[in-house]
Enzyme design. Structure first.
Site, PDB file in Angstrom:
ATOM      1  N   GLY A  46       0.882  -1.226   0.015  1.00 41.04           N
ATOM      2  CA  GLY A  46      -0.056   0.034  -0.022  1.00 41.04           C
ATOM      3  C   GLY A  46       0.761   1.297  -0.032  1.00 41.04           C
ATOM      4  N   ARG A  88      10.175  -1.320  -4.812  1.00 42.61           N
ATOM      5  CA  ARG A  88       9.081  -1.371  -5.652  1.00 42.61           C
ATOM      6  C   ARG A  88       9.025  -0.137  -6.237  1.00 42.61           C
ATOM      7  NH1 ARG A  88       3.479  -3.268  -2.860  1.00 42.61           N
ATOM      8  NH2 ARG A  88       3.231  -4.138  -5.285  1.00 42.61           N
ATOM      9  N   ASP A 236      -1.734   4.789  -6.371  1.00 46.04           N
ATOM     10  CA  ASP A 236      -0.263   4.467  -5.987  1.00 46.04           C
ATOM     11  C   ASP A 236       0.841   5.644  -6.516  1.00 46.04           C
ATOM     12  OD1 ASP A 236      -1.360   1.588  -5.943  1.00 46.04           O
ATOM     13  OD2 ASP A 236       0.502   1.529  -4.676  1.00 46.04           O
TER      14      ASP A 236
HETATM   15  O1  MRU Z   1       0.671  -3.944  -4.499  1.00 45.15           O
HETATM   16  P1  MRU Z   1      -0.073  -3.222  -3.361  1.00 45.15           P
HETATM   17  O2  MRU Z   1      -0.847  -4.108  -2.321  1.00 45.15           O
HETATM   18  O3  MRU Z   1       0.926  -2.423  -2.781  1.00 45.15           O
HETATM   19  O4  MRU Z   1      -0.907  -2.203  -4.017  1.00 45.15           O
HETATM   20  C1  MRU Z   1      -1.797  -1.092  -3.083  1.00 45.15           C
HETATM   21  C2  MRU Z   1      -2.794  -0.761  -3.890  1.00 45.15           C
HETATM   22  O5  MRU Z   1      -3.152  -0.475  -5.549  1.00 45.15           O
HETATM   23  C3  MRU Z   1      -3.621   0.498  -3.336  1.00 45.15           C
HETATM   24  O6  MRU Z   1      -4.783   0.673  -3.814  1.00 45.15           O
HETATM   25  C4  MRU Z   1      -2.736   1.836  -3.298  1.00 45.15           C
HETATM   26  O7  MRU Z   1      -1.512   1.564  -2.756  1.00 45.15           O
HETATM   27  C5  MRU Z   1      -3.450   2.771  -2.343  1.00 45.15           C
HETATM   28  S1  MRU Z   1      -3.100   2.623  -0.604  1.00 45.15           S
HETATM   29  C6  MRU Z   1      -3.896   3.566   0.557  1.00 45.15           C
END
Ligand code: MRU
Length: 345
Positions: A46, A88, A236
């Site tokens: 996230g 990431r 993101d």
């Molecule tokens: O791969 P992830 O679980 O890190 O992806 C998370 C998301 O796509 C969320 O929707 C995004 O980070 C917003 S979190 C407040």
């Protein structure tokens, strides 16, 4: 409740999100490389939570340094930041947090290494605490957009687990519930990593918020049947023109929402907006392991040796976004102008 990322006794403690909802286990990291691996392996995930973890990881790295000169200390810190930044690529909060820590390091570079270490720890904790405050403000701003007795579809997990606490998209939902709006949630399962099924369903249930889990391919049918009043997702990275990167499948949901004339809202702090990029085509999309697609909960579900693609994010063009909810206010099209204005506040 639970702590997503916490600075405790000069260590970083994180709930292991890979094990939820079946196990609530906390991992302790005393080495910045461990924090970097935890980000890469999705112990913490996230966008805002990754940023907080990286900030704490960089403070941990500074603390680990045994450098005797300011020059050697700076070179150690740079190495730590570089290592954390390589985990990431899509969520801009990671780079935002590292840059903020670098800025604090620079601003205090005349001080002793011992002092700088303390200042960096303080800054990482500040980033953590600010994130919760920001989410609450964002929640209040967004809750106004949700109607009484409405049902909201969300994708992935943009909740307390994806942040330092409270959440972005789920923060909007929490604030609406707190305002007595009787809001219900439909959570997309979110293949392949199942953030919706494992995490969104878990934290909403824990909070007593009415949540119904669906698989990703059910969203269109639910909209067609009139079960969904609005979509709220996290993000993101938002480009300066309002294009939005979020978990893979978000673009399909946005197209479905437009086809059914349902508002599509994106909630994200201003630290998720990348003013350095013109549009979504410049957002790097992470490709994750094929195994996430070929296997389900560790069990192979596809024949060995076939071709597999696993992009972890997609980009929703700003024309499909009804509004972007931030802690500084809600912006609508034309986004180039309204987003720019956010930063002059
Ligand atoms: O791969 P992830 O679980 O890190 O992806 C998370 C998301 O796509 C969320 O929707 C995004 O980070 C917003 S979190 C407040």
């Amino acid at each position: 409740m639970f702590n997503v990322v916490e600075w405790k006794d000069n260590k970083v403690v994180m709930i292991d999100q890979r094990l939820l909802p079946t196990k609530e286990k906390y991992n302790t990291y005393k080495d910045y490389k461990g924090v970097a691996k935890a980000i890469k392996d999705m112990v913490v995930r996230g966008a805002p939570a990754i940023g907080v973890a990286a900030a704490m990881g960089s403070a941990l790295g500074a603390l680990q340094s045994t450098a005797k000169t300011p020059r050697a200390f700076k070179s150690d810190f740079n190495r730590v930041c570089k290592h954390l930044a390589a985990t990431r690529p899509t969520a801009v909060n990671l780079f935002w947090a590292i840059e903020r820590m670098r800025g604090v390091f620079e601003a205090n570079s005349a001080k002793s290494t011992g002092e700088i270490k303390k200042i960096l720890i303080k800054e990482a904790i500040k980033i953590h605490d600010e994130d919760i405050e920001i989410n609450k403000r964002m929640g209040k701003n967004g809750a106004k957009l949700l109607k009484m007795n409405s049902t909201i579809l969300t994708h992935c997990n943009a909740g307390a687990l994806a942040t330092a606490g409270y959440g972005t998209a789920l923060g909007v939902i929490r604030a609406a519930v707190e305002a007595g709006k009787n809001v219900k949630v439909f959570a997309d399962e979110t293949r392949p990593f199942l953030q919706g099924a494992r995490l969104t369903a878990w934290e909403l249930k824990k909070d007593g918020i009415d949540v119904t889990l669906i698989t990703d391919n059910m969203a269109g049918y639910m909209m067609q049947q009139g079960h969904i009043d609005a979509v709220v997702v996290g993000t993101d990275r938002v480009a300066s023109n309002g294009d939005v990167a979020n978990k893979i499948g978000t673009y399909s949901v946005a197209i479905l929402a437009r086809a059914h004339k349902i508002p599509f809202y994106v909630a994200g702090p201003t630290s998720t907006i990348d003013m350095n990029i013109k549009d979504g085509s410049e957002i790097p999309i992470e490709e994750r392991s094929e195994k996430e697609v070929s296997h389900f909960a560790g069990v192979r579900v596809a024949p060995a040796g076939i071709n597999i693609k696993n992009p972890a994010f997609d980009v929703t063009p700003s024309r499909l976004v009804t509004a972007i909810i931030t802690e500084k206010g809600v912006v609508t099209a034309p986004y180039k102008k309204s987003i720019k204005k956010l930063f002059s506040k």
